[in-house]
Design a protein around this motif. Structure first.
Motif, PDB file in Angstrom:
ATOM      1  N   LYS A 162       0.840  -1.203   0.000  1.00 25.93           N
ATOM      2  CA  LYS A 162       0.000   0.000   0.000  1.00 25.93           C
ATOM      3  C   LYS A 162       0.875   1.253   0.000  1.00 25.93           C
ATOM      4  N   ALA A 163       1.962   1.239   0.784  1.00 30.31           N
ATOM      5  CA  ALA A 163       2.888   2.375   0.829  1.00 30.31           C
ATOM      6  C   ALA A 163       3.587   2.560  -0.520  1.00 30.31           C
ATOM      7  N   ALA A 164       3.947   1.462  -1.181  1.00 34.93           N
ATOM      8  CA  ALA A 164       4.603   1.533  -2.495  1.00 34.93           C
ATOM      9  C   ALA A 164       3.663   2.134  -3.531  1.00 34.93           C
ATOM     10  N   LEU A 165       2.419   1.692  -3.535  1.00 37.49           N
ATOM     11  CA  LEU A 165       1.432   2.239  -4.461  1.00 37.49           C
ATOM     12  C   LEU A 165       1.266   3.740  -4.232  1.00 37.49           C
ATOM     13  N   LYS A 166       1.176   4.130  -2.979  1.00 37.77           N
ATOM     14  CA  LYS A 166       1.049   5.549  -2.634  1.00 37.77           C
ATOM     15  C   LYS A 166       2.270   6.331  -3.110  1.00 37.77           C
ATOM     16  N   LYS A 167       3.473   5.756  -2.957  1.00 39.80           N
ATOM     17  CA  LYS A 167       4.710   6.437  -3.352  1.00 39.80           C
ATOM     18  C   LYS A 167       4.790   6.583  -4.866  1.00 39.80           C
ATOM     19  N   VAL A 168       4.409   5.544  -5.619  1.00 41.24           N
ATOM     20  CA  VAL A 168       4.416   5.630  -7.088  1.00 41.24           C
ATOM     21  C   VAL A 168       3.511   6.774  -7.538  1.00 41.24           C
ATOM     22  N   ILE A 169       2.327   6.846  -6.976  1.00 40.05           N
ATOM     23  CA  ILE A 169       1.384   7.907  -7.340  1.00 40.05           C
ATOM     24  C   ILE A 169       1.933   9.269  -6.928  1.00 40.05           C
ATOM     25  N   GLU A 170       2.507   9.350  -5.737  1.00 46.32           N
ATOM     26  CA  GLU A 170       3.059  10.616  -5.235  1.00 46.32           C
ATOM     27  C   GLU A 170       4.187  11.140  -6.127  1.00 46.32           C
ATOM     28  N   ILE A 171       5.164  10.284  -6.429  1.00 43.08           N
ATOM     29  CA  ILE A 171       6.295  10.720  -7.247  1.00 43.08           C
ATOM     30  C   ILE A 171       5.837  11.001  -8.678  1.00 43.08           C
ATOM     31  N   GLY A 172       4.968  10.150  -9.211  1.00 47.64           N
ATOM     32  CA  GLY A 172       4.461  10.359 -10.563  1.00 47.64           C
ATOM     33  C   GLY A 172       3.698  11.667 -10.700  1.00 47.64           C
ATOM     34  N   THR A 173       2.870  11.979  -9.720  1.00 47.94           N
ATOM     35  CA  THR A 173       2.110  13.230  -9.738  1.00 47.94           C
ATOM     36  C   THR A 173       3.040  14.432  -9.623  1.00 47.94           C
ATOM     37  N   LYS A 174       4.008  14.335  -8.734  1.00 50.00           N
ATOM     38  CA  LYS A 174       4.961  15.439  -8.514  1.00 50.00           C
ATOM     39  C   LYS A 174       5.678  15.818  -9.805  1.00 50.00           C
ATOM     40  N   TYR A 175       6.022  14.824 -10.629  1.00 49.55           N
ATOM     41  CA  TYR A 175       6.796  15.086 -11.844  1.00 49.55           C
ATOM     42  C   TYR A 175       5.980  14.961 -13.129  1.00 49.55           C
ATOM     43  N   ASN A 176       4.656  14.949 -13.020  1.00 47.08           N
ATOM     44  CA  ASN A 176       3.767  14.898 -14.193  1.00 47.08           C
ATOM     45  C   ASN A 176       4.051  13.700 -15.087  1.00 47.08           C
ATOM     46  N   ILE A 177       4.246  12.548 -14.472  1.00 48.44           N
ATOM     47  CA  ILE A 177       4.523  11.318 -15.201  1.00 48.44           C
ATOM     48  C   ILE A 177       3.196  10.605 -15.460  1.00 48.44           C
ATOM     49  N   THR A 178       3.062  10.069 -16.665  1.00 46.62           N
ATOM     50  CA  THR A 178       1.857   9.320 -17.009  1.00 46.62           C
ATOM     51  C   THR A 178       2.266   7.963 -17.583  1.00 46.62           C
ATOM     52  N   GLY A 179       1.301   7.086 -17.705  1.00 46.18           N
ATOM     53  CA  GLY A 179       1.575   5.784 -18.295  1.00 46.18           C
ATOM     54  C   GLY A 179       0.879   4.672 -17.546  1.00 46.18           C
ATOM     55  N   ARG A 180       1.472   3.487 -17.641  1.00 47.64           N
ATOM     56  CA  ARG A 180       0.884   2.306 -17.015  1.00 47.64           C
ATOM     57  C   ARG A 180       1.900   1.649 -16.102  1.00 47.64           C
ATOM     58  N   GLY A 181       1.413   1.155 -15.002  1.00 50.68           N
ATOM     59  CA  GLY A 181       2.304   0.458 -14.091  1.00 50.68           C
ATOM     60  C   GLY A 181       1.559  -0.591 -13.287  1.00 50.68           C
ATOM     61  N   ARG A 182       2.275  -1.599 -12.924  1.00 47.03           N
ATOM     62  CA  ARG A 182       1.731  -2.634 -12.052  1.00 47.03           C
ATOM     63  C   ARG A 182       2.520  -2.571 -10.758  1.00 47.03           C
ATOM     64  N   VAL A 183       1.797  -2.340  -9.688  1.00 48.41           N
ATOM     65  CA  VAL A 183       2.397  -2.320  -8.361  1.00 48.41           C
ATOM     66  C   VAL A 183       1.808  -3.507  -7.612  1.00 48.41           C
ATOM     67  N   ALA A 184       2.622  -4.525  -7.415  1.00 50.70           N
ATOM     68  CA  ALA A 184       2.180  -5.745  -6.752  1.00 50.70           C
ATOM     69  C   ALA A 184       3.039  -5.967  -5.510  1.00 50.70           C
ATOM     70  N   ARG A 185       2.654  -6.917  -4.697  1.00 45.50           N
ATOM     71  CA  ARG A 185       3.448  -7.236  -3.510  1.00 45.50           C
ATOM     72  C   ARG A 185       4.827  -7.765  -3.903  1.00 45.50           C
ATOM     73  N   GLU A 186       4.950  -8.225  -5.147  1.00 45.75           N
ATOM     74  CA  GLU A 186       6.228  -8.754  -5.636  1.00 45.75           C
ATOM     75  C   GLU A 186       7.093  -7.692  -6.306  1.00 45.75           C
TER      76      GLU A 186
END
Length: 117
Positions: A50-74
């Motif tokens: 959950k923290a990783a998913l939040k961090k991906v969204i946070e960093i992506g939003t901060k730098y205007n990054i778009t695209g597709r990603g899979r954030v899994a427990r692995e």
């Protein structure tokens, strides 16, 4: 649409634990970023995931990054676009967040469609 492909050998190297390739000021357009990073022994807990998913969204939003990603427990597997400097800042954001990303080989291609907003 025909266009000439330009190969930049120094940008086709692994970047694990190294500086990312510099932005060529003559390159127009955005950048495409491909990367994956597995998390093993142990995989992320539900809270870490959950923290990783939040961090991906946070960093992506901060730098205007778009695209597709899979954030899994692995781990993560992403194909993203943005402006060249923003893509690099996104990568450095991961290196500063969790040591597991020090082994990530971020693959950056400049001059793509990303970043045209």
């Amino acid at each position: 649409m025909d266009h000439e492909e330009i190969v930049v050998p120094e940008n086709a190297r692994a970047v694990c634990g190294k500086e990312l390739p510099p932005v060529n000021p003559e390159t127009a357009g955005g950048s495409i970023l491909l990367f994956y990073q597995y998390v093993e022994d142990p995989i992320w807990t539900k809270a870490e995931h959950k923290a990783a998913l939040k961090k991906v969204i946070e960093i992506g939003t901060k730098y205007n990054i778009t695209g597709r990603g899979r954030v899994a427990r692995e781990g993560l597997n992403c194909t993203l676009t943005g402006k060249p400097h923003d893509i690099r800042s996104f990568c450095y954001g991961f290196w500063g967040w969790d040591d597991v990303f020090n082994d990530t080989d971020f693959k950056i291609t400049d001059g793509g469609a990303g970043g045209k907003k």
